[in-house]
Design a protein around this motif. Sequence first.
Motif, mmCIF file in Angstrom:
data_model
loop_
_atom_site.group_PDB
_atom_site.id
_atom_site.type_symbol
_atom_site.label_atom_id
_atom_site.label_comp_id
_atom_site.label_asym_id
_atom_site.label_seq_id
_atom_site.Cartn_x
_atom_site.Cartn_y
_atom_site.Cartn_z
ATOM 1 N N PHE A 36 -8.012 -21.119 2.646
ATOM 2 C CA PHE A 36 -7.695 -19.698 2.613
ATOM 3 C C PHE A 36 -8.744 -18.972 3.429
ATOM 4 O O PHE A 36 -9.834 -19.487 3.674
ATOM 5 N N LEU A 53 -10.756 -8.542 0.437
ATOM 6 C CA LEU A 53 -9.589 -7.689 0.681
ATOM 7 C C LEU A 53 -10.001 -6.229 0.771
ATOM 8 O O LEU A 53 -10.881 -5.782 0.031
ATOM 9 N N GLU A 107 -5.134 -3.540 1.488
ATOM 10 C CA GLU A 107 -4.517 -4.858 1.279
ATOM 11 C C GLU A 107 -4.231 -5.098 -0.211
ATOM 12 O O GLU A 107 -3.186 -5.627 -0.571
ATOM 13 N N GLN A 108 -5.172 -4.682 -1.038
ATOM 14 C CA GLN A 108 -4.964 -4.836 -2.487
ATOM 15 C C GLN A 108 -3.736 -4.043 -2.930
ATOM 16 O O GLN A 108 -2.944 -4.484 -3.751
ATOM 17 N N MET A 124 -1.195 -3.275 -1.007
ATOM 18 C CA MET A 124 0.007 -3.950 -0.478
ATOM 19 C C MET A 124 0.472 -5.031 -1.445
ATOM 20 O O MET A 124 1.664 -5.184 -1.710
ATOM 21 N N ILE A 125 -0.482 -5.767 -1.972
ATOM 22 C CA ILE A 125 -0.134 -6.851 -2.909
ATOM 23 C C ILE A 125 0.461 -6.268 -4.192
ATOM 24 O O ILE A 125 1.505 -6.712 -4.675
ATOM 25 N N SER A 126 -0.202 -5.227 -4.721
ATOM 26 C CA SER A 126 0.297 -4.617 -5.966
ATOM 27 C C SER A 126 1.690 -4.028 -5.778
ATOM 28 O O SER A 126 2.549 -4.151 -6.652
ATOM 29 N N PHE A 164 3.946 -4.999 -3.645
ATOM 30 C CA PHE A 164 4.912 -6.092 -3.559
ATOM 31 C C PHE A 164 5.254 -6.611 -4.954
ATOM 32 O O PHE A 164 6.420 -6.835 -5.285
ATOM 33 N N ILE A 165 4.213 -6.791 -5.764
ATOM 34 C CA ILE A 165 4.438 -7.334 -7.108
ATOM 35 C C ILE A 165 5.339 -6.404 -7.924
ATOM 36 O O ILE A 165 6.281 -6.848 -8.582
ATOM 37 N N ASP A 196 8.858 -6.701 -6.601
ATOM 38 C CA ASP A 196 9.410 -8.026 -6.904
ATOM 39 C C ASP A 196 9.813 -8.133 -8.379
ATOM 40 O O ASP A 196 10.838 -8.725 -8.713
ATOM 41 N N LYS A 197 9.006 -7.520 -9.242
ATOM 42 C CA LYS A 197 9.323 -7.548 -10.678
ATOM 43 C C LYS A 197 10.629 -6.792 -10.957
ATOM 44 O O LYS A 197 11.452 -7.232 -11.751
ATOM 45 N N ARG A 207 13.545 -8.859 -9.797
ATOM 46 C CA ARG A 207 13.766 -9.975 -10.716
ATOM 47 C C ARG A 207 14.542 -9.499 -11.953
ATOM 48 O O ARG A 207 15.450 -10.169 -12.419
ATOM 49 N N LYS A 259 18.097 -8.794 -10.991
ATOM 50 C CA LYS A 259 18.798 -10.057 -10.788
ATOM 51 C C LYS A 259 19.246 -10.632 -12.136
ATOM 52 O O LYS A 259 20.374 -11.080 -12.289
#
Lengths: 54, 174
Positions: free
Chosen positions: A14, A19, A23-24, A26-28, A30-31, A34-35, A38, A41
């Motif tokens: 890696f 970060l 960037e942090q 961006m990750i949050s 996305f999560i 995504d949740k 889900r 779905k």
Amino acid sequence: MGLIREPLDVDFFFDPKPLTKKEQQMISDFIKTDKVKRKLKKTTQKGIYTQHAI
Amino acid sequence: MKHNPQYIDIEIDKLTNSIENVITGDSFQTDISLIDTNDLKQITKKNGWLFNWKNEYKQPDRDVYKLTISGNPEIIQGLISITEREDHVYMHLIESAPFNLGRNKVYIGVPGNLVAFACRISFHRGFDGYVSFTSKTQLVEHYQKTLGAINVGGHLMVINTDAALKLIDKYFKN
């Protein structure tokens, strides 16, 4: 049970750089998204069952 | 003691057939546990390790875990450094032992095993399996294929719940 076989000529590394706040975020973000996806779905999958009249 | 006692229950996890000898094809059960100061003596650049694990160990916000073959706790097969973030587990570093690198590696499956462990920790800590890391440029595609990781911009990668479950299924008994 299985195993993830990395190709012999590939090694996992890696990038250890810290970060940025952006960037942090961006990750949050996305999560979060995504949740939600889900959950939707799951709800949709439940909805496909049809009741049949007897 | 730098590590929070609340994590002790997941210091060691039994894995199944999780690394494989490249030549013989034999599989070996492994253990994962937190490293201690004794381990630091062998994981040095002088011994062929590429990253500064002593420095990683010193970071108060990070936990460094080692993977060893069951019954052979002295030989470290690989290492991972992780941090608990607000909503997921972030993997700072991962490295296979020098003898598990390149075409002549002795065992395959070390990094996959460690990543699956990080996913499991993510579930344990209530993050639904979400794990993230920053990929090296040339490995983005490889992580997408092997780990099911998603590129969320730049070199940032996220393993989501579904991908985490698949990884855990591959490695863990329960």
